[in-house]
Design a protein around this motif. Structure first.
Motif, PDB file in Angstrom:
ATOM      1  N   ILE A 134       1.161  -1.312   0.127  1.00 37.77           N
ATOM      2  CA  ILE A 134       0.175  -0.168  -0.336  1.00 37.77           C
ATOM      3  C   ILE A 134       0.795   1.445   0.231  1.00 37.77           C
ATOM      4  O   ILE A 134       1.664   1.262   0.994  1.00 37.77           O
ATOM      5  N   LYS A 135       0.805   2.451  -0.866  1.00 40.80           N
ATOM      6  CA  LYS A 135       1.330   3.292  -1.253  1.00 40.80           C
ATOM      7  C   LYS A 135       0.795   4.399  -0.474  1.00 40.80           C
ATOM      8  O   LYS A 135       0.590   4.812  -1.737  1.00 40.80           O
ATOM      9  N   ALA A 136       0.955   4.773   0.352  1.00 42.86           N
ATOM     10  CA  ALA A 136       0.141   5.757   1.284  1.00 42.86           C
ATOM     11  C   ALA A 136       1.259   6.740   0.776  1.00 42.86           C
ATOM     12  O   ALA A 136       0.524   8.884   1.611  1.00 42.86           O
ATOM     13  N   ALA A 137       2.415   6.873   0.772  1.00 47.68           N
ATOM     14  CA  ALA A 137       3.311   8.152   0.768  1.00 47.68           C
ATOM     15  C   ALA A 137       3.553   9.089  -0.400  1.00 47.68           C
ATOM     16  O   ALA A 137       2.557   8.448  -1.491  1.00 47.68           O
ATOM     17  N   ALA A 138       3.663  10.115  -0.149  1.00 46.23           N
ATOM     18  CA  ALA A 138       3.261  11.320  -0.047  1.00 46.23           C
ATOM     19  C   ALA A 138       4.643  11.011  -1.262  1.00 46.23           C
ATOM     20  O   ALA A 138       5.992  12.403  -0.372  1.00 46.23           O
ATOM     21  N   ASN A 174      12.333  11.674  -9.576  1.00 40.23           N
ATOM     22  CA  ASN A 174      11.806  10.637  -8.893  1.00 40.23           C
ATOM     23  C   ASN A 174      11.423   9.131  -9.904  1.00 40.23           C
ATOM     24  O   ASN A 174      10.397   9.416 -10.828  1.00 40.23           O
ATOM     25  N   PRO A 175      12.072   8.415 -10.045  1.00 40.80           N
ATOM     26  CA  PRO A 175      11.332   6.948 -10.192  1.00 40.80           C
ATOM     27  C   PRO A 175       9.819   6.621  -9.597  1.00 40.80           C
ATOM     28  O   PRO A 175       9.901   7.688  -8.565  1.00 40.80           O
ATOM     29  N   ASP A 176       9.745   6.620 -10.549  1.00 40.04           N
ATOM     30  CA  ASP A 176       7.662   5.822  -9.811  1.00 40.04           C
ATOM     31  C   ASP A 176       7.730   4.716  -9.115  1.00 40.04           C
ATOM     32  O   ASP A 176       7.689   4.195 -10.074  1.00 40.04           O
ATOM     33  N   ILE A 177       8.096   4.976  -8.364  1.00 44.00           N
ATOM     34  CA  ILE A 177       7.917   3.489  -7.005  1.00 44.00           C
ATOM     35  C   ILE A 177       6.454   2.521  -7.318  1.00 44.00           C
ATOM     36  O   ILE A 177       6.733   0.869  -7.353  1.00 44.00           O
ATOM     37  N   ILE A 178       5.256   3.379  -7.491  1.00 44.40           N
ATOM     38  CA  ILE A 178       4.375   2.385  -7.750  1.00 44.40           C
ATOM     39  C   ILE A 178       4.580   1.399  -8.395  1.00 44.40           C
ATOM     40  O   ILE A 178       4.210   0.299  -8.998  1.00 44.40           O
ATOM     41  N   SER A 179       4.506   1.789 -10.582  1.00 45.99           N
ATOM     42  CA  SER A 179       4.912   1.620 -11.545  1.00 45.99           C
ATOM     43  C   SER A 179       5.511   0.900 -11.611  1.00 45.99           C
ATOM     44  O   SER A 179       5.687  -0.725 -12.003  1.00 45.99           O
ATOM     45  N   VAL A 185      -1.830  -1.530  -3.540  1.00 43.52           N
ATOM     46  CA  VAL A 185      -2.434  -0.053  -3.572  1.00 43.52           C
ATOM     47  C   VAL A 185      -2.244   1.149  -3.398  1.00 43.52           C
ATOM     48  O   VAL A 185      -1.272   1.670  -3.000  1.00 43.52           O
ATOM     49  N   GLY A 186      -2.923   2.149  -4.618  1.00 43.03           N
ATOM     50  CA  GLY A 186      -2.263   3.472  -4.443  1.00 43.03           C
ATOM     51  C   GLY A 186      -2.898   4.463  -3.822  1.00 43.03           C
ATOM     52  O   GLY A 186      -4.861   4.227  -3.841  1.00 43.03           O
ATOM     53  N   PHE A 187      -2.977   5.536  -3.664  1.00 39.75           N
ATOM     54  CA  PHE A 187      -3.408   6.446  -3.448  1.00 39.75           C
ATOM     55  C   PHE A 187      -3.195   8.101  -4.710  1.00 39.75           C
ATOM     56  O   PHE A 187      -1.742   7.980  -5.309  1.00 39.75           O
ATOM     57  N   ALA A 188      -4.192   8.383  -5.078  1.00 39.88           N
ATOM     58  CA  ALA A 188      -4.308   9.758  -5.514  1.00 39.88           C
ATOM     59  C   ALA A 188      -4.775  10.721  -4.584  1.00 39.88           C
ATOM     60  O   ALA A 188      -6.031  10.696  -4.106  1.00 39.88           O
ATOM     61  N   ARG A 248      -6.941   6.789 -14.438  1.00 42.96           N
ATOM     62  CA  ARG A 248      -6.401   6.877 -15.243  1.00 42.96           C
ATOM     63  C   ARG A 248      -4.819   6.797 -14.501  1.00 42.96           C
ATOM     64  O   ARG A 248      -3.735   5.620 -15.168  1.00 42.96           O
ATOM     65  N   LYS A 249      -4.531   7.520 -13.542  1.00 43.00           N
ATOM     66  CA  LYS A 249      -2.961   6.754 -12.441  1.00 43.00           C
ATOM     67  C   LYS A 249      -3.516   5.165 -12.608  1.00 43.00           C
ATOM     68  O   LYS A 249      -2.582   4.683 -12.457  1.00 43.00           O
ATOM     69  N   LEU A 250      -5.001   4.778 -11.959  1.00 42.48           N
ATOM     70  CA  LEU A 250      -4.611   3.848 -11.518  1.00 42.48           C
ATOM     71  C   LEU A 250      -4.233   2.044 -12.643  1.00 42.48           C
ATOM     72  O   LEU A 250      -3.099   1.873 -12.634  1.00 42.48           O
ATOM     73  N   ALA A 302      -2.293   3.708 -15.448  1.00 39.62           N
ATOM     74  CA  ALA A 302      -1.325   3.772 -16.138  1.00 39.62           C
ATOM     75  C   ALA A 302       0.282   3.191 -15.318  1.00 39.62           C
ATOM     76  O   ALA A 302       1.168   2.971 -15.718  1.00 39.62           O
ATOM     77  N   LYS A 303      -0.132   2.952 -14.065  1.00 44.08           N
ATOM     78  CA  LYS A 303       1.019   2.599 -12.961  1.00 44.08           C
ATOM     79  C   LYS A 303       0.495   1.593 -12.812  1.00 44.08           C
ATOM     80  O   LYS A 303       1.485   0.899 -11.856  1.00 44.08           O
ATOM     81  N   GLY A 304      -0.747   0.375 -12.931  1.00 46.16           N
ATOM     82  CA  GLY A 304      -0.643  -1.218 -13.066  1.00 46.16           C
ATOM     83  C   GLY A 304      -1.321  -1.292 -11.986  1.00 46.16           C
ATOM     84  O   GLY A 304      -1.059  -2.455 -10.910  1.00 46.16           O
TER      85      GLY A 304
HETATM   86  O1  C5P Z   1       0.806  10.260  -9.816  1.00 41.05           O
HETATM   87  P1  C5P Z   1       0.579  10.126  -7.936  1.00 41.05           P
HETATM   88  O2  C5P Z   1       2.216  11.055  -7.263  1.00 41.05           O
HETATM   89  O3  C5P Z   1      -0.551  11.730  -7.759  1.00 41.05           O
HETATM   90  O4  C5P Z   1       0.850   9.317  -7.717  1.00 41.05           O
HETATM   91  C1  C5P Z   1      -0.111   8.966  -6.772  1.00 41.05           C
HETATM   92  C2  C5P Z   1       0.576   7.024  -6.117  1.00 41.05           C
HETATM   93  O5  C5P Z   1       2.138   6.766  -6.294  1.00 41.05           O
HETATM   94  C3  C5P Z   1       0.732   6.995  -4.584  1.00 41.05           C
HETATM   95  O6  C5P Z   1       0.120   6.011  -4.201  1.00 41.05           O
HETATM   96  C4  C5P Z   1       2.107   7.521  -4.309  1.00 41.05           C
HETATM   97  O7  C5P Z   1       2.448   6.487  -3.092  1.00 41.05           O
HETATM   98  C5  C5P Z   1       2.711   6.708  -5.824  1.00 41.05           C
HETATM   99  N1  C5P Z   1       3.708   6.883  -6.301  1.00 41.05           N
HETATM  100  C6  C5P Z   1       5.049   6.076  -6.227  1.00 41.05           C
HETATM  101  N2  C5P Z   1       5.942   6.974  -6.120  1.00 41.05           N
HETATM  102  C7  C5P Z   1       6.800   8.607  -7.195  1.00 41.05           C
HETATM  103  C8  C5P Z   1       5.556   9.245  -7.075  1.00 41.05           C
HETATM  104  C9  C5P Z   1       3.589   8.123  -6.409  1.00 41.05           C
HETATM  105  O8  C5P Z   1       4.591   5.135  -5.395  1.00 41.05           O
HETATM  106  N3  C5P Z   1       7.503   8.824  -7.390  1.00 41.05           N
END
Ligand code: C5P
Length: 402
Positions: A272-276, A304-309, A321-324, A336-338, A340-342
């Motif tokens: 669960i990626k609740a981090a901002a 930065n790398p998109d961790i969740i993708s 699970v991600g957050f928007a 769209r985010k759901l 795009a990021k799988g």
């Molecule tokens: O695209 P956005 O940042 O709004 O997407 C939010 C989701 O993606 C959150 O779940 C956040 O933890 C995750 N995220 C991530 N790596 C990033 C940016 C966002 O995993 N660099």
């Protein structure tokens, strides 16, 4: 709603200096909606008056087997049958030794001997007493018998010594009580939760960050632990105390968070990626403080790398699970985010609504799955929101396994 709402709790107070803290514990348990009765050992009454607890609970305090209040026919048996949970706080070395040795020579020890409910023992004593092998053996024996025994906090003790022996905090005891009463439907799961903001350094004193408080992520970690999951909480810098009973890994930058998530990914069933996470970091982080100069200053930022993708690519059967968090077109952007990021689920927060988003204890969210089903939740405590997210993730995990 708190799991303690309406629960009948017998609080046993034994004779140590931390007994005064049991009054605060009583108050907080009652604020959670618990129905509290207090039983004290004779020695405890030397530290704090039964009248204190009687006033707080509006209920008679049980002290002695032979002068038990009239409402109890056989005091210890009826109290033991009444309780859904017994909490002994503080539990002295003497008291722990008595229960470990099967001694039942006063009202509280006989209550425990007759207990049908779970018993939570919260030791508090001098450090050397706590470290004494006899005490440690007794604690070990209690855990083997199925009692829950908390570890005391470490720090400065009333006797002047330093070390383990302080009564765990009131919040810590309440969390443990709640955990004991919670059904363990996530047992067998390993859940990674990321929480809080990241910090991207410009120089040794300045950074780029955001307003994330970490509350949603910590609530998810806490509820997952209560429900029996093994939890790895990977947190950016927040003001929140690290919860007990889980693996807590503090990180600062997005790159650190990514490395940490990847290292632990193999074990996880749900992530669960609740981090901002900061989307950008400075191309250069100066090794010395940047001096002010005339004119403007431009900062060059890199993605930065998109961790969740990256997780989604490696996820296999795991649920991601991600957050928007959006200020406009919430559902469209989230969907769209759901995709795009799988992700398997996305939790959409509308930052424009009062009671939702950063820093609050409540949230208003929509949970969206990859089939496009939207569950819109009303204003709720972040812990209740967490429960709903965890239940949905568990359902998806079970469906995928079938
Ligand atoms: O695209 P956005 O940042 O709004 O997407 C939010 C989701 O993606 C959150 O779940 C956040 O933890 C995750 N995220 C991530 N790596 C990033 C940016 C966002 O995993 N660099």
């Amino acid at each position: 709603m708190s799991i303690l709402q309406g629960k009948q709790i017998l609080l046993g107070v034994t004779g140590g200096i931390a007994a005064y803290k049991a009054a605060l514990l009583t108050r907080e348990l009652m604020k959670e909606g618990a129905v509290v009765k207090v039983a004290m050992t004779e020695n405890a009454t030397r530290f704090i008056a039964p009248l204190t607890f009687q006033t707080l609970t509006a209920s008679a305090v049980a002290v002695d087997t032979f002068s038990a209040p009239e409402e109890w026919e056989i005091g210890h048996i009826s109290l033991a049958e009444w309780a859904r949970l017994m909490v002994i706080a503080p539990a002295t070395a003497n008291f722990i030794g008595k229960i470990a040795g099967g001694i039942a020579d006063d009202l509280l020890t006989t209550c425990i001997m007759a207990a049908q409910a779970p018993v939570l023992v919260c030791p508090a004593m001098n450090t050397n007493m706590y470290r004494n092998r006899i005490v440690q053996d007794n604690i070990h024996r209690l855990t083997e018998y199925g009692y829950s025994v908390m570890e005391p906090d470490a720090g400065e003790l009333a006797c002047g010594a330093e070390g383990p022996g302080r009564l765990p905090t009131v919040e810590g005891i309440i969390e443990e009580a709640a955990s004991i009463l919670t059904e363990k439907d996530l047992r067998g799961h390993c859940i990674i939760v990321t929480a809080g903001p990241t910090r991207e350094a410009l120089d040794p004193v300045r950074f780029i960050s955001n307003h994330s408080s970490g509350k949603m992520g910590y609530a998810l970690a806490l509820m997952a632990r209560r429900r029996g999951a093994r939890v790895i909480l990977i947190s950016g810098p927040t003001d929140l105390a690290a919860p007990r009973g889980l693996t807590f890994i503090p990180v600062s930058t997005a790159m650190e968070m990514k490395d940490c998530v990847m290292e632990n990914l193999k074990e996880a069933t749900i992530i669960i990626k609740a981090a901002a996470v900061a989307d950008y970091r400075p191309l250069f982080s100066a090794s010395q403080k940047i001096k002010k100069q005339d004119g403007t200053l431009s900062l060059e930022l890199v993605r930065n790398p998109d961790i969740i993708s990256e997780i989604a690519e490696l996820k296999g059967n795991r649920i991601v699970v991600g957050f928007a968090m959006e200020t406009e077109n919430l559902v469209e952007n989230a969907e769209r985010k759901l995709k795009a990021k799988g992700m398997d689920l996305i939790v959409a927060n509308d930052l424009n609504m009062a009671g939702a988003g950063f820093r609050t204890d409540t949230n208003i969210v929509k949970i969206i799955d990859s089939a496009g089903t939207i569950t819109a939740l009303p204003l709720m405590d972040k812990r209740d929101v967490a429960d709903r997210i965890l239940s949905r993730a568990r359902e998806l995990f079970d469906e995928r396994r079938q």
